[in-house]
Design an enzyme around this catalytic site. Structure first.
Site, PDB file in Angstrom:
ATOM      1  N   HIS A  16      17.354  -6.323 -26.051  1.00 47.85           N
ATOM      2  CA  HIS A  16      16.257  -6.620 -27.001  1.00 47.85           C
ATOM      3  C   HIS A  16      16.383  -8.076 -27.443  1.00 47.85           C
ATOM      4  O   HIS A  16      17.240  -8.415 -28.249  1.00 47.85           O
ATOM      5  CB  HIS A  16      16.347  -5.692 -28.221  1.00 47.85           C
ATOM      6  CG  HIS A  16      15.230  -5.885 -29.212  1.00 47.85           C
ATOM      7  ND1 HIS A  16      14.527  -4.830 -29.761  1.00 47.85           N
ATOM      8  CD2 HIS A  16      14.688  -6.991 -29.783  1.00 47.85           C
ATOM      9  CE1 HIS A  16      13.613  -5.272 -30.590  1.00 47.85           C
ATOM     10  NE2 HIS A  16      13.703  -6.594 -30.641  1.00 47.85           N
ATOM     11  N   HIS A  18      14.021 -11.905 -28.341  1.00 52.00           N
ATOM     12  CA  HIS A  18      12.780 -12.680 -28.471  1.00 52.00           C
ATOM     13  C   HIS A  18      13.039 -14.087 -27.941  1.00 52.00           C
ATOM     14  O   HIS A  18      13.916 -14.783 -28.456  1.00 52.00           O
ATOM     15  CB  HIS A  18      12.343 -12.754 -29.938  1.00 52.00           C
ATOM     16  CG  HIS A  18      12.069 -11.406 -30.526  1.00 52.00           C
ATOM     17  ND1 HIS A  18      10.820 -10.830 -30.506  1.00 52.00           N
ATOM     18  CD2 HIS A  18      12.897 -10.499 -31.102  1.00 52.00           C
ATOM     19  CE1 HIS A  18      10.889  -9.627 -31.070  1.00 52.00           C
ATOM     20  NE2 HIS A  18      12.135  -9.399 -31.430  1.00 52.00           N
ATOM     21  N   LEU A  19      12.270 -14.479 -26.919  1.00 51.37           N
ATOM     22  CA  LEU A  19      12.450 -15.819 -26.334  1.00 51.37           C
ATOM     23  C   LEU A  19      11.304 -16.762 -26.688  1.00 51.37           C
ATOM     24  O   LEU A  19      11.394 -17.958 -26.428  1.00 51.37           O
ATOM     25  CB  LEU A  19      12.566 -15.716 -24.809  1.00 51.37           C
ATOM     26  CG  LEU A  19      13.750 -14.892 -24.274  1.00 51.37           C
ATOM     27  CD1 LEU A  19      13.688 -14.796 -22.753  1.00 51.37           C
ATOM     28  CD2 LEU A  19      15.083 -15.484 -24.714  1.00 51.37           C
ATOM     29  N   ARG A  20      10.208 -16.209 -27.268  1.00 52.23           N
ATOM     30  CA  ARG A  20       9.002 -17.009 -27.555  1.00 52.23           C
ATOM     31  C   ARG A  20       8.438 -17.624 -26.274  1.00 52.23           C
ATOM     32  O   ARG A  20       8.680 -17.139 -25.194  1.00 52.23           O
ATOM     33  CB  ARG A  20       9.283 -18.088 -28.621  1.00 52.23           C
ATOM     34  CG  ARG A  20      10.018 -17.599 -29.857  1.00 52.23           C
ATOM     35  CD  ARG A  20       9.290 -16.515 -30.621  1.00 52.23           C
ATOM     36  NE  ARG A  20       9.958 -16.235 -31.899  1.00 52.23           N
ATOM     37  CZ  ARG A  20      10.015 -15.040 -32.449  1.00 52.23           C
ATOM     38  NH1 ARG A  20       9.471 -13.993 -31.872  1.00 52.23           N
ATOM     39  NH2 ARG A  20      10.620 -14.871 -33.610  1.00 52.23           N
ATOM     40  N   ASN A  44       6.013  -9.847 -28.180  1.00 50.74           N
ATOM     41  CA  ASN A  44       5.189 -10.186 -29.361  1.00 50.74           C
ATOM     42  C   ASN A  44       4.902 -11.680 -29.440  1.00 50.74           C
ATOM     43  O   ASN A  44       5.250 -12.359 -30.396  1.00 50.74           O
ATOM     44  CB  ASN A  44       5.848  -9.670 -30.664  1.00 50.74           C
ATOM     45  CG  ASN A  44       7.217 -10.275 -30.932  1.00 50.74           C
ATOM     46  OD1 ASN A  44       7.929 -10.668 -30.018  1.00 50.74           O
ATOM     47  ND2 ASN A  44       7.580 -10.349 -32.195  1.00 50.74           N
ATOM     48  N   LYS A 102       6.459  -1.749 -25.566  1.00 44.72           N
ATOM     49  CA  LYS A 102       6.923  -1.841 -26.948  1.00 44.72           C
ATOM     50  C   LYS A 102       5.852  -1.356 -27.911  1.00 44.72           C
ATOM     51  O   LYS A 102       4.716  -1.822 -27.872  1.00 44.72           O
ATOM     52  CB  LYS A 102       7.288  -3.302 -27.270  1.00 44.72           C
ATOM     53  CG  LYS A 102       7.803  -3.555 -28.669  1.00 44.72           C
ATOM     54  CD  LYS A 102       9.214  -3.032 -28.861  1.00 44.72           C
ATOM     55  CE  LYS A 102       9.662  -3.137 -30.325  1.00 44.72           C
ATOM     56  NZ  LYS A 102      10.118  -4.467 -30.685  1.00 44.72           N
ATOM     57  N   HIS A 139       9.613  -0.059 -32.491  1.00 44.66           N
ATOM     58  CA  HIS A 139       9.959  -0.636 -33.788  1.00 44.66           C
ATOM     59  C   HIS A 139       9.707   0.472 -34.798  1.00 44.66           C
ATOM     60  O   HIS A 139       8.558   0.767 -35.129  1.00 44.66           O
ATOM     61  CB  HIS A 139       9.111  -1.882 -34.099  1.00 44.66           C
ATOM     62  CG  HIS A 139       9.493  -2.524 -35.393  1.00 44.66           C
ATOM     63  ND1 HIS A 139      10.082  -3.776 -35.465  1.00 44.66           N
ATOM     64  CD2 HIS A 139       9.427  -2.071 -36.682  1.00 44.66           C
ATOM     65  CE1 HIS A 139      10.346  -4.063 -36.740  1.00 44.66           C
ATOM     66  NE2 HIS A 139       9.941  -3.046 -37.497  1.00 44.66           N
ATOM     67  N   HIS A 177      16.742  -1.659 -32.633  1.00 46.67           N
ATOM     68  CA  HIS A 177      17.439  -2.245 -33.796  1.00 46.67           C
ATOM     69  C   HIS A 177      17.536  -1.275 -34.970  1.00 46.67           C
ATOM     70  O   HIS A 177      16.994  -1.509 -36.045  1.00 46.67           O
ATOM     71  CB  HIS A 177      16.820  -3.573 -34.232  1.00 46.67           C
ATOM     72  CG  HIS A 177      15.315  -3.637 -34.262  1.00 46.67           C
ATOM     73  ND1 HIS A 177      14.531  -2.719 -34.907  1.00 46.67           N
ATOM     74  CD2 HIS A 177      14.462  -4.517 -33.700  1.00 46.67           C
ATOM     75  CE1 HIS A 177      13.261  -3.055 -34.755  1.00 46.67           C
ATOM     76  NE2 HIS A 177      13.196  -4.130 -34.012  1.00 46.67           N
ATOM     77  N   LEU A 222      13.762  -8.006 -39.902  1.00 44.45           N
ATOM     78  CA  LEU A 222      13.148  -6.680 -39.981  1.00 44.45           C
ATOM     79  C   LEU A 222      13.635  -5.825 -38.824  1.00 44.45           C
ATOM     80  O   LEU A 222      13.731  -6.339 -37.702  1.00 44.45           O
ATOM     81  CB  LEU A 222      11.619  -6.792 -39.959  1.00 44.45           C
ATOM     82  CG  LEU A 222      11.028  -7.334 -41.261  1.00 44.45           C
ATOM     83  CD1 LEU A 222       9.535  -7.617 -41.087  1.00 44.45           C
ATOM     84  CD2 LEU A 222      11.260  -6.376 -42.429  1.00 44.45           C
ATOM     85  N   ASP A 250      18.261  -8.547 -30.796  1.00 43.58           N
ATOM     86  CA  ASP A 250      17.070  -8.875 -31.590  1.00 43.58           C
ATOM     87  C   ASP A 250      17.119 -10.336 -32.048  1.00 43.58           C
ATOM     88  O   ASP A 250      16.568 -10.677 -33.096  1.00 43.58           O
ATOM     89  CB  ASP A 250      16.897  -7.933 -32.784  1.00 43.58           C
ATOM     90  CG  ASP A 250      15.501  -8.002 -33.375  1.00 43.58           C
ATOM     91  OD1 ASP A 250      14.578  -8.463 -32.680  1.00 43.58           O
ATOM     92  OD2 ASP A 250      15.337  -7.606 -34.544  1.00 43.58           O
ATOM     93  N   HIS A 254      13.109 -18.656 -35.220  1.00 44.89           N
ATOM     94  CA  HIS A 254      12.010 -19.172 -36.056  1.00 44.89           C
ATOM     95  C   HIS A 254      12.387 -20.590 -36.472  1.00 44.89           C
ATOM     96  O   HIS A 254      13.559 -20.858 -36.754  1.00 44.89           O
ATOM     97  CB  HIS A 254      11.842 -18.327 -37.328  1.00 44.89           C
ATOM     98  CG  HIS A 254      11.270 -16.970 -37.087  1.00 44.89           C
ATOM     99  ND1 HIS A 254       9.919 -16.741 -36.914  1.00 44.89           N
ATOM    100  CD2 HIS A 254      11.859 -15.766 -36.983  1.00 44.89           C
ATOM    101  CE1 HIS A 254       9.705 -15.453 -36.726  1.00 44.89           C
ATOM    102  NE2 HIS A 254      10.864 -14.826 -36.756  1.00 44.89           N
ATOM    103  N   ALA A 266      10.774 -13.324 -40.794  1.00 48.17           N
ATOM    104  CA  ALA A 266      11.875 -12.385 -40.553  1.00 48.17           C
ATOM    105  C   ALA A 266      12.488 -12.655 -39.194  1.00 48.17           C
ATOM    106  O   ALA A 266      11.774 -12.799 -38.204  1.00 48.17           O
ATOM    107  CB  ALA A 266      11.351 -10.958 -40.605  1.00 48.17           C
TER     108      ALA A 266
HETATM  109  C1  NCD Z   1      11.268 -10.305 -34.858  1.00 53.87           C
HETATM  110  C2  NCD Z   1      10.535 -11.598 -34.496  1.00 53.87           C
HETATM  111  O1  NCD Z   1      10.749 -12.608 -35.168  1.00 53.87           O
HETATM  112  O2  NCD Z   1       9.776 -11.602 -33.516  1.00 53.87           O
HETATM  113  N1  NCD Z   1      11.777 -10.411 -36.195  1.00 53.87           N
HETATM  114  C3  NCD Z   1      12.772  -9.685 -36.747  1.00 53.87           C
HETATM  115  O3  NCD Z   1      13.034  -9.820 -37.927  1.00 53.87           O
HETATM  116  N2  NCD Z   1      13.484  -8.850 -36.031  1.00 53.87           N
HETATM  117  C4  NCD Z   1      10.344  -9.158 -34.691  1.00 53.87           C
HETATM  118  C5  NCD Z   1      11.032  -7.821 -34.687  1.00 53.87           C
HETATM  119  O4  NCD Z   1      11.785  -7.487 -33.765  1.00 53.87           O
HETATM  120  O5  NCD Z   1      10.816  -7.054 -35.628  1.00 53.87           O
HETATM  121 ZN    ZN Z   2      12.834  -7.668 -32.158  1.00 53.29          ZN
END
Ligand code: NCD
Ligand code: ZN
Length: 347
Positions: A16, A18-20, A44, A102, A139, A177, A222, A250, A254, A266
């Site tokens: 899990h 996030h790479l943007r 996302n 997802k 989620h 998560h 989150l 996760d 940011h 978050a």
């Molecule tokens: C994640 C994100 O920034 O994309 N943020 C987080 O707090 N985990 C989104 C997510 O997995 O809920």
């Molecule tokens: Zn996530």
């Protein structure tokens, strides 16, 4: 002089992350690729990854950001909406590179506005996932503002997850998560094909970390950190050797300015030092021998992918987590910036 301890383990995967997208891929992909052989990449984006064509194009952009010296395979996911069709599920299975879909309840977290408003609208699509064995990655939080933020995961289990799994008992589900004893107990005891990812930060910290001497936005993610008994239940699950629990960072980059903000985003960034953080948790629980299953075996087994055949090493070696990293034209603050780590991982 005593030689520092070195642990060798099968190269781990991150189930899990996030790479943007865009220029920041060059900054974050190398961190994940340095530690992990593969990663389940969250969809996302803005706009979200809702079709196989979008997932294919995103995958190519990620691959272009992998340094030539590293080997890394992004495992793609689709973002479930009220309108995702059963045909898209069949195309996902046929693609060979989409490994999950997802479910974000609309409004639950970062870029979830296009998420599912009512799971009943997705039943035909979820049936197609049940038929084909494509995992649903959840989620697991209700979004009603009337439900206390610390209770949203436990309420989700009762109101959404249990009924869903009753109507689709063969649907393969990853509860992403997890943050509560309720979720750990549910996953441990559930019938059917059920698993959960656990982050490093939820194993390390309880909710006091967000308020230690002042408001600390880099500990806000989150689902939000919970009370200490929940953290302890997560550690017990992670070190239990139960293959239903496996590693998912996760890690969520940011920009510093949007974390340290009146309405901060978050997400915790752990891609740089994930294995070092997990190693500390397992060492503290006297369970370093359980780390390989959690980090390198159980996720691959659940996703019906081969286990990795190369290895990584954890060495006892102190180093300082940088205070800032680069994120495009701005800065990114990693979790626990400035703290000394006890281990150094090379994947
Ligand atoms: C994640 C994100 O920034 O994309 N943020 C987080 O707090 N985990 C989104 C997510 O997995 O809920
Ligand atoms: Zn996530």
């Amino acid at each position: 002089m005593t030689r520092p301890i070195t642990l060798t383990l099968t190269r781990p995967d991150d189930w899990h992350v996030h790479l943007r997208d865009g220029i920041v891929l060059q900054d974050v992909v190398p961190h994940t690729a340095a530690q992990f052989a593969r990663a389940i990449v969250m969809p996302n984006l803005k706009p979200p990854v809702v079709t196989i064509a979008m997932a294919a194009a995103y995958r190519e952009r990620i691959i272009a950001a992998i340094p030539a010296t590293m080997r890394f395979e992004p495992l793609m996911t689709l973002y479930l909406t009220d309108n995702t069709s059963p045909d898209e599920i069949r195309r996902a299975v046929d693609s060979g590179f989409v490994h999950g879909v997802k479910l974000y309840p609309a409004g639950a977290t970062t870029n979830s506005d296009a998420g599912v408003t009512d799971i009943q609208r997705c039943m035909r699509t979820l049936e197609a996932m049940q038929d084909t064995g494509l995992p649903l990655l959840i989620h697991g939080e209700v979004t009603e503002h009337s439900v206390d933020i610390f209770d949203r995961e436990a309420v989700f289990i009762d109101r959404i997850l249990q009924p869903l799994r009753k109507s689709l008992p063969a649907l393969r589900v990853v509860f992403e998560h997890i943050t509560t004893k309720d979720a750990a107990d549910y996953v441990r005891d559930a019938e059917g094909d059920m698993a959960a990812t656990i982050t490093a930060h939820h194993l390390m910290y309880n909710r006091n970390a967000i308020f230690q001497g002042g408001i600390r936005p880099h500990y806000y993610c989150l689902p939000v950190l919970k009370r200490e008994p929940h953290r302890q239940a997560l550690v017990a699950a992670a070190i239990s050797g139960n293959p239903r629990f496996f590693l998912g960072t996760d890690s969520a980059p940011h920009p510093k300015g949007l974390k340290e903000h009146a309405c901060g985003c978050a997400g915790c960034y752990t891609a740089l030092h994930a294995m070092e953080l997990y190693a500390e948790v397992f060492e503290q629980a006297a369970a370093l021998d359980k780390l390989e299953g959690f980090a390198s075996f159980f996720g691959a087994d659940f996703y019906r992918l081969p286990r990795n055949t190369t290895q990584g090493t954890l060495q006892q070696h102190e180093w300082v987590i940088p205070s800032e990293l680069t994120l495009g034209d701005t800065a990114l603050v990693p979790l626990d910036a400035g703290r000394i780590l006890r281990w150094k991982f090379s994947g």
